[in-house]
Design an enzyme around this catalytic site. Structure first.
Site, short mmCIF file in Angstrom:
data_model
loop_
_atom_site.label_atom_id
_atom_site.label_comp_id
_atom_site.label_asym_id
_atom_site.label_seq_id
_atom_site.Cartn_x
_atom_site.Cartn_y
_atom_site.Cartn_z
N HIS A 130 0.94 -1.12 0.00
CA HIS A 130 -0.19 0.14 0.00
C HIS A 130 0.89 1.15 -0.06
O HIS A 130 1.93 1.12 0.69
CB HIS A 130 -0.99 0.14 1.19
CG HIS A 130 -2.21 1.05 1.24
ND1 HIS A 130 -1.72 2.32 1.76
CD2 HIS A 130 -3.25 0.88 1.11
CE1 HIS A 130 -2.88 3.06 1.77
NE2 HIS A 130 -3.84 2.02 1.39
N ASP A 208 3.28 -4.32 7.78
CA ASP A 208 2.18 -3.51 7.97
C ASP A 208 0.82 -4.55 8.01
O ASP A 208 0.60 -5.34 6.85
CB ASP A 208 1.85 -2.95 6.38
CG ASP A 208 0.47 -2.16 6.42
OD1 ASP A 208 -0.02 -2.30 7.28
OD2 ASP A 208 0.37 -1.52 5.05
N GLN A 211 -4.35 -4.95 6.92
CA GLN A 211 -5.29 -6.05 6.68
C GLN A 211 -5.36 -7.37 7.46
O GLN A 211 -6.29 -7.94 7.75
CB GLN A 211 -5.07 -6.33 5.26
CG GLN A 211 -5.37 -5.09 4.02
CD GLN A 211 -6.76 -4.69 4.29
OE1 GLN A 211 -7.66 -5.47 4.39
NE2 GLN A 211 -7.06 -3.36 3.62
N LYS A 234 -10.24 -0.33 10.31
CA LYS A 234 -10.75 -1.62 9.55
C LYS A 234 -10.84 -2.80 10.39
O LYS A 234 -11.43 -3.91 10.02
CB LYS A 234 -9.47 -1.82 8.71
CG LYS A 234 -8.79 -0.94 7.61
CD LYS A 234 -7.93 -1.44 6.97
CE LYS A 234 -7.22 -0.26 5.89
NZ LYS A 234 -7.73 0.19 4.71
N CYS A 372 -4.65 2.33 -3.75
CA CYS A 372 -3.51 2.92 -3.03
C CYS A 372 -2.32 1.88 -3.43
O CYS A 372 -1.41 2.02 -2.38
CB CYS A 372 -3.75 2.99 -1.61
SG CYS A 372 -4.63 4.71 -1.11
C1 LIG Z 1 -2.37 -2.69 3.57
C2 LIG Z 1 -2.59 -1.35 4.02
N1 LIG Z 1 -1.65 -0.50 4.68
C3 LIG Z 1 -1.90 0.46 5.09
C4 LIG Z 1 -3.24 1.15 5.01
C5 LIG Z 1 -3.38 2.44 5.36
O1 LIG Z 1 -4.28 2.72 6.52
P1 LIG Z 1 -4.86 4.05 7.04
O2 LIG Z 1 -5.31 4.67 5.96
O3 LIG Z 1 -5.83 3.56 8.06
O4 LIG Z 1 -3.62 4.58 7.78
C6 LIG Z 1 -4.21 0.49 4.40
C7 LIG Z 1 -5.63 0.82 4.12
O5 LIG Z 1 -6.05 1.81 3.39
C8 LIG Z 1 -3.98 -0.83 3.93
O6 LIG Z 1 -4.92 -1.73 3.32
#
Ligand SMILES: Cc1ncc(COP(=O)(O)O)c(C=O)c1O
Lengths: 416, 156
Positions: A130, A208, A211, A234, A372
């Protein structure tokens, strides 16, 4: 759709009653919410815990000696304890509350990357990330003269472990930052093996878990993760709260990213000394109500339990793979051995945005675009984007059937 | 039974046809003006080429790019209706088209552009889909950028 609401895991129909929004009609259509990977819906237990906090137990934390502030501080710290147990650490000091995953990763990139890594060191991430786990490292590279490397992704959508070993081989990689579950491919990565290889090469490792923490039981001690991040919204919790897990000595060694109240031990006009971890990394008034909401979300998920959640998700994932693969003209990205309930797909005769407009018409909410993860879409030749269906603990087999039927009909619609 | 029939207003045959087989879909190697249009949210991307006549009118217009049916069809139809127009007239038409895309009608459109507006009418369905209006207007933003001598346009 309701007849199929039972799963091997638990009674989904019962669970759905906890989520007020799932009973609502959206523009006259029953909501088929398949975008939980972007943000999940909230159970009443979370909503009520936050309301109760504001109605009965709210004050700033760590500041007042009066009863209400002590109650609020207790609730905030209890949330930290719950997050620590959720991740498998007995030491709540290893949990830093952040705004979301993005902020947690940026904190590590800035404080550990900027404060501990040296020019000439390398950071290793992957093609599967991401943007939240890519852009902060690009910024670190540009600011500190740190090299950035990428683990290749195989055609099946898995990390190429040989490539991983090769990229570690020269010993210059000091930090590995990879996803524990792809938000595009659904791939669950072999965290334990990744961590072991990183450590053998002299690097620390950040996962990370944005998910993964929703779909799998995470044990940071068993994985031997140095850093692990996830985001509350999430996990059926509120927005505005995320978690950075870090091993105590690492959090200790990191300089704070932000300065201000709540993060200091003593302050004179000339200089200040930092508070102990984790307060050192939590400058300013934190997300108190959101922490309480996250605590309720963790309790909610734990009450169902990961064995049941994982069984339910496995049933959904197998069903979705079978249904989607059988539809002519549909391409599903990623065929990893270990994959969870995230499906990105393309239709041969419709652009993702046109398709999502159709699906929206019948009440199906999916995400359209590149989620993203532009480099990953480029890797799979899908620059134009995909639609993504992502499942939550309330998703039913019937909803997957409904989407599959809609895809067949959509393909016919665009054929003319 | 799942039916999408009520979406035929948005996806009229003209749109699907131009979306699938866009007209004037090529590079103009000898273009006098060109600009890129970018819709970062959806990944729609196009490059517009204009060839001007000695008196400054749009002699030829062509584009390349990728995107949803609506953005491709809109660019395709635009290249057809702006040919032969003076830059000011093309931009004025673009302003009227934006009204059409946002509201579904154009009460102020005069008889002088009746033919053009009729050609563009199939795109009026987007007004019911706020998140899709920018797909329809991207080509016209790009046209403005090209005529102004800018290199980039974005519909964000
Ligand atoms: C794999 C992953 N990393 C990071 C994020 C970023 O999460 P957040 O926008 O809550 O910081 C997301 C979701 O958007 C994600 O799916």
């Amino acid at each position: 759709m309701d007849g199929l609401a039972r799963s091997p895991g638990y009674d989904v129909a019962r669970i759905r009653e906890d989520f007020p929004i799932l009973g609502k009609e959206i523009r006259g259509k029953k909501l088929v919410f398949l975008d939980s990977g972007a943000s999940a819906q909230k159970p009443r237990q979370v909503i009520q815990a936050m309301t109760r906090c504001m109605e009965e137990a709210y004050a700033n934390v760590h500041r007042g000696a009066y009863h209400l502030s002590e109650v609020a501080t207790g609730a905030y710290e209890a949330a930290r304890g719950a997050a620590a147990r959720f991740l498998g650490t007995p030491d709540a000091r290893e949990v830093v509350f952040t705004r979301n995953s993005t902020e947690a990763i940026n904190l590590v990139a800035r404080s550990y990357g900027g404060g501990v890594l040296k020019p000439g060191d390398a950071v290793l991430t992957s093609e599967m990330e991401h943007h939240a786990n890519l852009v902060p490292w690009q910024m670190l590279r540009d600011a500190e003269g740190i090299e950035l490397r990428f683990i290749r992704v195989t055609d099946a959508g898995e990390l190429d472990m040989e490539d991983y070993a090769a990229k570690l081989a020269d010993g210059r990689v000091k930090l590995v930052a990879v996803t524990h579950m792809s938000n595009v491919l659904g791939t669950v990565t072999p965290a334990q093996r990744i961590a072991r290889m990183a450590h053998e090469a002299g690097a620390v490792v950040l996962f990370d878990g944005s998910q993964a923490a929703v779909h799998r039981h995470v044990d940071v001690r068993a994985i031997d993760a140095d850093f692990y991040v996830f985001t509350g919204h999430k996990l059926y919790g509120p927005t505005g709260i995320g978690v950075l897990y870090g091993k105590l000595p690492l959090l200790d060694a990191m300089p704070p990213m932000l300065g201000g109240g709540d993060m200091i031990a003593s302050v004179t006009l000339e200089r200040s000394t930092w508070a102990e971890v984790p307060a050192k990394h939590e400058a300013g008034t934190p997300a108190i109500v959101e922490a309480v909401g996250l605590h309720a979300a963790i309790d909610y998920v734990n009450a169902i339990g990961f064995p049941a959640l994982e069984a339910h998700e496995r049933a959904l994932t197998e069903h979705a793979m079978a249904r989607f693969s059988a539809i002519e003209g549909v391409t599903v990205l990623g065929r990893a051995q270990d994959r969870g309930g995230v499906f990105s797909f393309a239709l041969d005769n419709a652009h993702a945005h046109d398709l999502s407009t159709l699906l929206d018409r019948v009440g199906i909410a999916v995400r359209a675009g590149r989620h993203c993860a532009e480099p990953l879409h480029a890797r799979f030749g899908m620059e134009a984007g995909t639609c993504r269906a992502s499942f939550g603990l309330y998703t039913t087999l019937g909803e997957i059937d409904f989407l599959a039927d809609a895809l067949v009909e959509a393909r016919r619609f665009f054929r003319v | 039974m799942i039916m999408f029939d009520d979406l035929r207003d948005l996806y009229q045959e003209v749109i699907l046809d131009h979306g699938r087989k866009p007209r004037n879909f090529r590079r103009l190697e000898d273009a006098d003006r060109s600009a890129r249009g970018d819709n970062p949210m959806c990944g729609d991307r196009m490059e517009l080429f204009l060839k001007l006549t000695p008196d400054g009118a749009i002699g030829d217009a062509a584009f390349q790019g990728r995107g949803c049916a609506i953005s491709m069809a809109s660019a395709s139809l635009m290249t057809e209706v702006i040919k032969g127009k003076a830059p000011e007239a093309a931009q004025a038409l673009g302003a009227k088209f934006r009204d059409l895309a946002m509201t579904g009608t154009c009460p102020e459109c005069g008889a002088d552009i009746a033919d053009e507006m009729e050609r563009l009418q199939p795109l009026s369905g987007v007004h019911e889909f706020p998140s899709r209006v920018k797909c329809a207007t991207l080509a016209w933003h790009t046209l403005n950028a090209a005529l102004a001598g800018a290199k980039e346009a974005s519909s964000e």
